[in-house]
Design a protein around this motif. Structure first.
Motif, PDB file in Angstrom:
ATOM      1  N   VAL A   1      27.843  32.844 -43.886  1.00 26.98           N
ATOM      2  CA  VAL A   1      28.516  32.062 -43.272  1.00 26.98           C
ATOM      3  C   VAL A   1      28.920  31.698 -42.007  1.00 26.98           C
ATOM      4  O   VAL A   1      29.476  32.818 -41.321  1.00 26.98           O
ATOM      5  CB  VAL A   1      29.981  31.620 -44.154  1.00 26.98           C
ATOM      6  N   THR A   2      28.707  31.092 -40.806  1.00 21.97           N
ATOM      7  CA  THR A   2      28.975  30.925 -39.814  1.00 21.97           C
ATOM      8  C   THR A   2      30.408  29.512 -39.761  1.00 21.97           C
ATOM      9  O   THR A   2      29.831  28.468 -40.511  1.00 21.97           O
ATOM     10  CB  THR A   2      28.427  30.858 -38.512  1.00 21.97           C
TER      11      THR A   2
ATOM     12  N   THR B   1      30.791  26.955 -36.253  1.00 19.45           N
ATOM     13  CA  THR B   1      30.678  26.649 -35.267  1.00 19.45           C
ATOM     14  C   THR B   1      31.418  25.381 -34.796  1.00 19.45           C
ATOM     15  O   THR B   1      31.328  24.688 -35.226  1.00 19.45           O
ATOM     16  CB  THR B   1      28.879  26.607 -34.628  1.00 19.45           C
TER      17      THR B   1
ATOM     18  N   ILE C   1      32.489  23.909 -37.852  1.00 15.07           N
ATOM     19  CA  ILE C   1      31.455  23.053 -38.675  1.00 15.07           C
ATOM     20  C   ILE C   1      31.212  23.823 -39.337  1.00 15.07           C
ATOM     21  O   ILE C   1      30.679  25.356 -38.446  1.00 15.07           O
ATOM     22  CB  ILE C   1      30.357  22.452 -38.017  1.00 15.07           C
ATOM     23  N   ALA C   2      31.312  24.743 -40.447  1.00 18.21           N
ATOM     24  CA  ALA C   2      30.926  26.001 -41.293  1.00 18.21           C
ATOM     25  C   ALA C   2      29.111  25.392 -41.890  1.00 18.21           C
ATOM     26  O   ALA C   2      29.073  24.537 -41.967  1.00 18.21           O
ATOM     27  CB  ALA C   2      31.556  25.852 -42.217  1.00 18.21           C
ATOM     28  N   TYR C   3      28.730  26.331 -41.422  1.00 19.14           N
ATOM     29  CA  TYR C   3      27.515  26.512 -42.033  1.00 19.14           C
ATOM     30  C   TYR C   3      27.118  27.733 -43.046  1.00 19.14           C
ATOM     31  O   TYR C   3      27.404  29.104 -42.526  1.00 19.14           O
ATOM     32  CB  TYR C   3      26.494  26.136 -40.758  1.00 19.14           C
TER      33      TYR C   3
ATOM     34  N   ASP D   1      24.000  30.422 -45.416  1.00 19.28           N
ATOM     35  CA  ASP D   1      22.635  30.247 -45.682  1.00 19.28           C
ATOM     36  C   ASP D   1      22.387  30.227 -46.816  1.00 19.28           C
ATOM     37  O   ASP D   1      22.667  31.497 -47.047  1.00 19.28           O
ATOM     38  CB  ASP D   1      21.838  31.571 -44.331  1.00 19.28           C
TER      39      ASP D   1
ATOM     40  N   LYS E   1      24.181  20.867 -50.938  1.00 11.73           N
ATOM     41  CA  LYS E   1      24.467  20.391 -50.096  1.00 11.73           C
ATOM     42  C   LYS E   1      25.923  20.331 -50.719  1.00 11.73           C
ATOM     43  O   LYS E   1      27.841  19.928 -49.546  1.00 11.73           O
ATOM     44  CB  LYS E   1      24.060  19.070 -50.089  1.00 11.73           C
TER      45      LYS E   1
ATOM     46  N   LEU F   1      27.844  23.244 -50.171  1.00  8.36           N
ATOM     47  CA  LEU F   1      28.095  23.611 -48.513  1.00  8.36           C
ATOM     48  C   LEU F   1      29.679  22.681 -47.810  1.00  8.36           C
ATOM     49  O   LEU F   1      30.624  23.140 -47.397  1.00  8.36           O
ATOM     50  CB  LEU F   1      26.720  23.308 -47.818  1.00  8.36           C
TER      51      LEU F   1
ATOM     52  N   SER G   1      33.151  23.771 -46.578  1.00  6.02           N
ATOM     53  CA  SER G   1      33.161  23.575 -45.076  1.00  6.02           C
ATOM     54  C   SER G   1      34.773  23.499 -45.801  1.00  6.02           C
ATOM     55  O   SER G   1      36.116  23.640 -44.667  1.00  6.02           O
ATOM     56  CB  SER G   1      32.324  22.799 -44.516  1.00  6.02           C
TER      57      SER G   1
END
Length: 58
Positions: free
Chosen positions: A7-8, A10, A13-15, A17, A43, A46, A50
């Motif tokens: 989880v990153t 940026t 906004i969290a993303y 994988d 989705k 996520l 987020s």
């Protein structure tokens, strides 16, 4: 899902994988909603993740 999902964040906004570890899934239940397509349910996961991260829950 496989372990160690990255989880990153940026620009707020969290993303994540996400990798499905089995082809045997035919549906998921996310937040009480059944989805026939794992991608659509992912989705929602996520979006929820987020919201938790942005709210400072992690």
């Amino acid at each position: 899902m496989t372990s160690h999902t990255s989880v990153t964040v940026t620009d707020g906004i969290a993303y994540a994988d996400l990798t499905w570890s089995s082809a045997n899934y035919d549906y998921m239940i996310v937040d009480g909603v059944r989805s026939q397509l794992p991608q659509e349910a992912a989705k929602q996961v996520l979006i929820m993740a987020s919201a938790i991260i942005v709210a400072g829950g992690i």
